[in-house]
Design an enzyme around this catalytic site. Structure first.
Site, PDB file in Angstrom:
ATOM      1  N   VAL A 143      41.688  41.018  45.694  1.00  0.00           N
ATOM      2  CA  VAL A 143      41.422  41.125  44.259  1.00  0.00           C
ATOM      3  C   VAL A 143      41.555  39.682  43.762  1.00  0.00           C
ATOM      4  CG1 VAL A 143      42.156  42.099  42.056  1.00  0.00           C
ATOM      5  CG2 VAL A 143      42.272  43.499  44.133  1.00  0.00           C
ATOM      6  N   PRO A 144      40.433  38.980  43.567  1.00  0.00           N
ATOM      7  CA  PRO A 144      40.404  37.520  43.502  1.00  0.00           C
ATOM      8  C   PRO A 144      40.869  36.865  42.193  1.00  0.00           C
ATOM      9  CG  PRO A 144      38.199  38.380  43.216  1.00  0.00           C
ATOM     10  CD  PRO A 144      39.082  39.563  43.483  1.00  0.00           C
ATOM     11  N   CYS A 145      42.154  36.869  41.969  1.00  0.00           N
ATOM     12  CA  CYS A 145      42.700  36.223  40.776  1.00  0.00           C
ATOM     13  C   CYS A 145      42.501  34.706  40.813  1.00  0.00           C
ATOM     14  CB  CYS A 145      44.170  36.577  40.595  1.00  0.00           C
ATOM     15  SG  CYS A 145      45.197  36.291  42.039  1.00  0.00           S
ATOM     16  N   HIS A 146      42.268  34.152  41.998  1.00  0.00           N
ATOM     17  CA  HIS A 146      42.045  32.708  42.100  1.00  0.00           C
ATOM     18  C   HIS A 146      40.759  32.277  41.406  1.00  0.00           C
ATOM     19  CE1 HIS A 146      40.091  34.515  45.647  1.00  0.00           C
ATOM     20  NE2 HIS A 146      39.196  33.543  45.531  1.00  0.00           N
TER      21      HIS A 146
END
EC number: 2.1.1.63
Length: 159
Positions: free
Chosen positions: A120-123
């Site tokens: 889940v790409p919070c970056h």
């Protein structure tokens, strides 16, 4: 929930599965983590993560399950999964997308509480003007993830 650890280009990365889905991830080694996958889901998650870090995978398909978080946090986490590989949105843009245009700081808190980073790409969420601010895994890891995705996206666009 059982943990497995992956040796990745951003250091040890631990992944938790419940037999049906990935339900957690953590930068570093979780004390109880095994070095080998123990079920089909953990095997698939580690295979997808290896492919992601090798620049061969741009979209995760392993099932995820999030059992915590407020309604707002869950909305932010869902929105994260909609950010295309190699692209970024600001905290403010995500706040608008989830219907809370004044909640950029709350988006930042939701990013920090993301239970399944990388998958889940919070970056992919950055500060106003593209400024790199805050990341639960540390800014050097965020930079490496964004650089990986930018490099792969450019290679694919130009090939």
């Amino acid at each position: 929930m059982r943990w497995t650890v992956l040796d990745s280009p951003i250091g040890d990365f631990s992944v938790a599965t419940d037999g049906d889905a990935v339900c957690g991830a953590h930068f570093g080694r979780v004390a109880a983590a095994a070095d080998e996958p123990f079920d089909e889901v953990s095997d698939r998650a580690l295979a997808e993560l290896r492919a992601y870090f090798a620049g061969e995978l741009t979209a995760f398909t392993v099932p995820v399950s999030v059992r915590r978080g407020s309604e707002f946090e869950r909305a932010v986490w869902r929105e994260m999964t909609r950010i295309p590989y190699g692209e970024m949105l600001t905290y403010g843009e995500v706040a608008k997308a989830v219907g809370e245009p004044g909640a950029a700081r709350a988006v930042g808190l939701a990013c920090n509480r993301n239970p399944i980073p990388v998958i889940v790409p919070c970056h992919r969420i950055v500060g106003a003007g593209g400024k790199l601010v805050g990341f639960g895994g540390g800014l050097p890891r965020k930079v490496k993830l964004l650089e990986l995705e930018a490099r792969v996206a450019l290679q694919r666009a130009w090939s």
